[in-house]
Design a protein around this motif. Structure first.
Motif, PDB file in Angstrom:
ATOM      1  N   LYS A  68       3.234  -3.010 -17.639  1.00 27.79           N
ATOM      2  CA  LYS A  68       3.864  -3.051 -16.315  1.00 27.79           C
ATOM      3  C   LYS A  68       2.788  -2.999 -15.240  1.00 27.79           C
ATOM      4  CE  LYS A  68       8.235  -0.869 -17.666  1.00 27.79           C
ATOM      5  NZ  LYS A  68       9.171   0.265 -17.412  1.00 27.79           N
ATOM      6  N   ARG A  69       2.966  -3.833 -14.231  1.00 29.97           N
ATOM      7  CA  ARG A  69       2.019  -3.838 -13.126  1.00 29.97           C
ATOM      8  C   ARG A  69       2.129  -2.548 -12.307  1.00 29.97           C
ATOM      9  NH1 ARG A  69      -0.370  -8.753 -11.761  1.00 29.97           N
ATOM     10  NH2 ARG A  69       0.420 -10.568 -12.886  1.00 29.97           N
ATOM     11  N   GLN A  70       0.985  -2.126 -11.779  1.00 29.65           N
ATOM     12  CA  GLN A  70       0.928  -0.957 -10.921  1.00 29.65           C
ATOM     13  C   GLN A  70       0.675  -1.405  -9.491  1.00 29.65           C
ATOM     14  OE1 GLN A  70       1.174   2.525 -11.203  1.00 29.65           O
ATOM     15  NE2 GLN A  70       0.941   2.401  -8.984  1.00 29.65           N
ATOM     16  N   PRO A  71       1.665  -1.261  -8.585  1.00 32.69           N
ATOM     17  CA  PRO A  71       1.422  -1.621  -7.190  1.00 32.69           C
ATOM     18  C   PRO A  71       0.309  -0.762  -6.592  1.00 32.69           C
ATOM     19  CG  PRO A  71       3.772  -1.321  -7.619  1.00 32.69           C
ATOM     20  CD  PRO A  71       3.039  -0.809  -8.823  1.00 32.69           C
ATOM     21  N   THR A  72      -0.510  -1.370  -5.751  1.00 32.62           N
ATOM     22  CA  THR A  72      -1.628  -0.663  -5.137  1.00 32.62           C
ATOM     23  C   THR A  72      -1.231   0.046  -3.855  1.00 32.62           C
ATOM     24  OG1 THR A  72      -2.305  -2.597  -3.851  1.00 32.62           O
ATOM     25  CG2 THR A  72      -3.222  -2.367  -6.079  1.00 32.62           C
ATOM     26  N   GLY A  73      -0.053  -0.275  -3.312  1.00 27.24           N
ATOM     27  CA  GLY A  73       0.336   0.276  -2.020  1.00 27.24           C
ATOM     28  C   GLY A  73      -0.075  -0.603  -0.861  1.00 27.24           C
ATOM     29  N   LEU A  74      -0.910  -1.611  -1.123  1.00 32.38           N
ATOM     30  CA  LEU A  74      -1.291  -2.611  -0.121  1.00 32.38           C
ATOM     31  C   LEU A  74      -0.634  -3.930  -0.520  1.00 32.38           C
ATOM     32  CD1 LEU A  74      -5.090  -1.779   0.335  1.00 32.38           C
ATOM     33  CD2 LEU A  74      -3.233  -1.237   1.906  1.00 32.38           C
ATOM     34  N   ALA A  75       0.364  -4.352   0.223  1.00 45.02           N
ATOM     35  CA  ALA A  75       1.137  -5.535  -0.156  1.00 45.02           C
ATOM     36  C   ALA A  75       0.282  -6.787  -0.200  1.00 45.02           C
ATOM     37  CB  ALA A  75       2.308  -5.728   0.824  1.00 45.02           C
ATOM     38  N   GLU A  76      -0.693  -6.901   0.700  1.00 42.21           N
ATOM     39  CA  GLU A  76      -1.547  -8.083   0.719  1.00 42.21           C
ATOM     40  C   GLU A  76      -2.472  -8.113  -0.507  1.00 42.21           C
ATOM     41  OE1 GLU A  76      -1.458 -10.672   3.081  1.00 42.21           O
ATOM     42  OE2 GLU A  76       0.422  -9.626   3.444  1.00 42.21           O
ATOM     43  N   PHE A  77      -2.955  -6.959  -0.925  1.00 44.87           N
ATOM     44  CA  PHE A  77      -3.773  -6.875  -2.136  1.00 44.87           C
ATOM     45  C   PHE A  77      -2.926  -7.243  -3.347  1.00 44.87           C
ATOM     46  CE2 PHE A  77      -7.110  -4.005  -4.420  1.00 44.87           C
ATOM     47  CZ  PHE A  77      -7.641  -5.135  -5.009  1.00 44.87           C
ATOM     48  N   ASP A  78      -1.702  -6.728  -3.411  1.00 43.08           N
ATOM     49  CA  ASP A  78      -0.810  -7.039  -4.524  1.00 43.08           C
ATOM     50  C   ASP A  78      -0.484  -8.527  -4.573  1.00 43.08           C
ATOM     51  OD1 ASP A  78      -0.763  -4.394  -5.265  1.00 43.08           O
ATOM     52  OD2 ASP A  78       1.110  -3.933  -4.235  1.00 43.08           O
ATOM     53  N   ARG A  79      -0.301  -9.146  -3.403  1.00 43.43           N
ATOM     54  CA  ARG A  79      -0.010 -10.583  -3.355  1.00 43.43           C
ATOM     55  C   ARG A  79      -1.160 -11.381  -3.963  1.00 43.43           C
ATOM     56  NH1 ARG A  79       2.433 -14.762  -0.266  1.00 43.43           N
ATOM     57  NH2 ARG A  79       3.755 -13.318   0.870  1.00 43.43           N
ATOM     58  N   ALA A  80      -2.393 -11.043  -3.596  1.00 48.04           N
ATOM     59  CA  ALA A  80      -3.546 -11.767  -4.128  1.00 48.04           C
ATOM     60  C   ALA A  80      -3.697 -11.548  -5.633  1.00 48.04           C
ATOM     61  CB  ALA A  80      -4.820 -11.345  -3.401  1.00 48.04           C
ATOM     62  N   LEU A  81      -3.323 -10.349  -6.118  1.00 44.06           N
ATOM     63  CA  LEU A  81      -3.421 -10.052  -7.550  1.00 44.06           C
ATOM     64  C   LEU A  81      -2.293 -10.686  -8.355  1.00 44.06           C
ATOM     65  CD1 LEU A  81      -4.367  -6.260  -7.500  1.00 44.06           C
ATOM     66  CD2 LEU A  81      -5.817  -8.138  -8.292  1.00 44.06           C
ATOM     67  N   GLY A  82      -1.219 -11.080  -7.682  1.00 47.02           N
ATOM     68  CA  GLY A  82      -0.074 -11.637  -8.382  1.00 47.02           C
ATOM     69  C   GLY A  82       1.025 -10.634  -8.625  1.00 47.02           C
ATOM     70  N   GLY A  83       0.957  -9.480  -7.949  1.00 51.97           N
ATOM     71  CA  GLY A  83       2.016  -8.493  -8.101  1.00 51.97           C
ATOM     72  C   GLY A  83       1.542  -7.076  -8.317  1.00 51.97           C
ATOM     73  N   GLY A  84       0.255  -6.857  -8.452  1.00 48.87           N
ATOM     74  CA  GLY A  84      -0.283  -5.513  -8.660  1.00 48.87           C
ATOM     75  C   GLY A  84      -1.292  -5.474  -9.787  1.00 48.87           C
ATOM     76  N   LEU A  85      -1.785  -4.273 -10.073  1.00 51.41           N
ATOM     77  CA  LEU A  85      -2.792  -4.075 -11.116  1.00 51.41           C
ATOM     78  C   LEU A  85      -2.143  -4.114 -12.499  1.00 51.41           C
ATOM     79  CD1 LEU A  85      -4.672  -1.085  -9.455  1.00 51.41           C
ATOM     80  CD2 LEU A  85      -5.523  -3.430  -9.619  1.00 51.41           C
ATOM     81  N   VAL A  86      -2.788  -4.804 -13.437  1.00 53.15           N
ATOM     82  CA  VAL A  86      -2.325  -4.862 -14.826  1.00 53.15           C
ATOM     83  C   VAL A  86      -3.156  -3.874 -15.645  1.00 53.15           C
ATOM     84  CG1 VAL A  86      -2.070  -6.316 -16.864  1.00 53.15           C
ATOM     85  CG2 VAL A  86      -1.617  -7.260 -14.588  1.00 53.15           C
ATOM     86  N   PRO A  87      -2.540  -2.959 -16.380  1.00 49.81           N
ATOM     87  CA  PRO A  87      -3.307  -2.024 -17.209  1.00 49.81           C
ATOM     88  C   PRO A  87      -4.214  -2.770 -18.187  1.00 49.81           C
ATOM     89  CG  PRO A  87      -1.009  -1.349 -17.081  1.00 49.81           C
ATOM     90  CD  PRO A  87      -1.088  -2.698 -16.448  1.00 49.81           C
ATOM     91  N   GLY A  88      -5.454  -2.321 -18.296  1.00 49.66           N
ATOM     92  CA  GLY A  88      -6.405  -2.955 -19.194  1.00 49.66           C
ATOM     93  C   GLY A  88      -7.076  -4.188 -18.636  1.00 49.66           C
ATOM     94  N   SER A  89      -6.846  -4.486 -17.362  1.00 45.09           N
ATOM     95  CA  SER A  89      -7.442  -5.681 -16.766  1.00 45.09           C
ATOM     96  C   SER A  89      -8.776  -5.344 -16.118  1.00 45.09           C
ATOM     97  CB  SER A  89      -6.498  -6.290 -15.733  1.00 45.09           C
ATOM     98  OG  SER A  89      -6.296  -5.403 -14.652  1.00 45.09           O
ATOM     99  N   ALA A  90      -9.628  -6.361 -16.017  1.00 49.79           N
ATOM    100  CA  ALA A  90     -10.926  -6.233 -15.358  1.00 49.79           C
ATOM    101  C   ALA A  90     -10.971  -7.198 -14.189  1.00 49.79           C
ATOM    102  CB  ALA A  90     -12.062  -6.531 -16.336  1.00 49.79           C
TER     103      ALA A  90
END
Length: 455
Positions: A68-90
């Motif tokens: 499950k993606r983890q939202p960063t709390g910054l909507a613009e950062f999440d948009r660029a990531l594709g929806g938030g941080l993915v566990p185990g991603s670099a």
């Protein structure tokens, strides 16, 4: 055992050469080949088909919960990531010095930590006290982020191993890290590659989102071996001009989402602020139509952004050499467009200086901007303003045709949302946006006639 062979590795692109050369044969940089630890050459080949452990195999349709993606709390950062941080991603983030990479990541770390997740911020360039000072200036001093000032990967991994798996680990920057198992100074190709491999392996094994900050070269590319960009899951570029307040976070590679998505930020006194409507940022100050000004609905990933194109034409005395100056667009494409206007439309730019600027420090690479650029140039040379509240789009061919572009309806929809009433461009199969009157232009000559008032 045979004598070890010497090898020379380019510190710019990572290519390997058997002998030293002044210029790298691959990237063309000078004096970047340095000798690294020789590779041991065995007299006989070893069989690797046995002796290892069996790797677990799974099926694509195997039942189980997906990460499950983890939202960063910054909507613009999440948009660029594709929806938030993915566990185990670099994630590898690059950008010019002083552009705001550390500020953005410190704000992200504070947001995630305030949600109750463990976050570790490791700085190899600043002391912990300096990071706390910056956090205090940004109003983040109360965020429960764990800080460390370290450059040894062994020490960092040992420390991380003593914690329960954190949700986010930030390394600022990968060029300052070193491993005691690898010869060479921090920042060399072997050190960057080896340190990144160990940190990424930790992230994959423990489902930790890892962000690596990377330095950039004078050409804007991330310094170090190109294999570093292949090792990570996401490559991001933080762009902007220091003289302008806006910053753009752009995804260049994303295994978990769409590429070319952007997040837009504005640099303020207390850090980076999200810009929910970038079009208003790049169109500010447009009180009345002026000659040489056109609006183009650009598309960044799935986000339409309206930008202003400005052109200025200055007639010269006979014999003077005209100048061509471009800011925010490709100089070669401007020369091509001027040639098409002269050859296909009969306009004379050979005795005039041409100045072209994309307002707000924005950079355009979309070929759909050809029509807007041409409209601004024609408006400037005719000294006639374009129709108020109008947008222009379309790709111009060498034959003078205005060709269709992708996602026209989406671009026009954004223009209509911001109050624009007219659109000009190539033939569109779908319906125009509600409240916007769309005029089709098949040839560049049609655009010239409309602006000059001959049709």
């Amino acid at each position: 055992m045979a004598k070890p062979k010497k090898r020379y590795v380019c510190q710019s692109c990572g290519s390997v050469s058997a002998r030293w050369q002044g210029q790298c044969p691959d990237c063309g940089e000078w004096n970047t080949l340095t000798e690294e630890a020789p590779a041991t050459v065995f007299s006989q080949k070893h069989d690797l088909s046995s002796g290892g452990k069996t790797v677990e195999l799974t099926l694509l349709d195997q039942a189980g919960e997906l990460p499950k993606r983890q939202p960063t709390g910054l909507a613009e950062f999440d948009r660029a990531l594709g929806g938030g941080l993915v566990p185990g991603s670099a994630i590898l983030m690059g950008g010019d010095p002083g552009i705001g990479k550390s500020t953005l990541l410190l704000q992200t770390a504070a947001k995630v930590a305030r949600e109750g997740h463990e976050v570790v911020y490791v700085s190899g360039e600043e002391a912990s006290g300096q990071v706390r000072m910056r956090a205090s200036r940004l109003g983040l001093a109360d965020a429960p982020v764990k800080l460390a000032a370290a450059t040894s990967v062994r020490d960092i991994l040992t420390t991380l191993g003593s914690l329960e798996n954190p949700r986010l680990v930030i390394i600022d920057s990968i060029q300052t890290m070193y491993s005691d198992t690898i010869e060479g100074a921090p920042g060399t190709v072997s050190q960057v590659r080896g340190c990144a491999f160990e940190l990424i392996r930790y992230a994959k094994q423990n489902d930790v989102a890892l962000v690596l900050v990377g330095h950039v070269t004078k050409d804007g590319n991330i310094a170090g071996p190109r294999v570093l960009e292949h090792m990570v899951d996401v490559v991001m570029s933080f762009e902007g001009e220091r003289s302008h307040q806006y910053r753009i976070l752009r995804a260049l590679k994303n295994r978990f989402g769409a590429v070319d998505e952007i997040g837009v930020f504005s640099m303020a006194a207390d850090g980076l602020e999200e810009v929910e409507n970038p079009s208003m940022l790049f169109l500010s100050g447009r009180d009345q139509p002026l000659p040489g000004s056109a609006v183009f609905p650009a598309l960044e990933g799935t986000r339409p952004v309206l930008v202003e194109v400005q052109a200025l034409i200055v007639r010269l005395q006979s014999g003077a050499t005209p100048r061509r100056a471009v800011v925010g667009w490709d100089n070669g494409r401007l020369a091509m467009l001027l040639a098409v206007l002269e050859s296909r439309c009969g306009l004379n730019f050979s005795s005039a200086e041409v100045y072209l600027n994309i307002a707000g420090g924005y950079r355009l690479s979309d070929p759909a901007a050809d029509c807007a650029i041409a409209a601004a140039l024609i408006s400037a040379i005719a000294d006639k303003p374009l129709p108020a509240k109008s947008v222009w789009l379309g790709e111009v061919s060498l034959a003078g045709e205005v060709r269709p572009v992708a996602h026209t309806s989406q671009r026009l929809g954004e223009a209509a949302k911001l109050g624009f009433e007219m659109g000009f461009g190539p033939e569109e199969k779908g319906k125009a946006a509600k409240g916007l009157r769309y005029t089709r232009l098949n040839q560049l000559a049609n655009l010239v006639d409309r602006i000059m008032g001959t049709s």
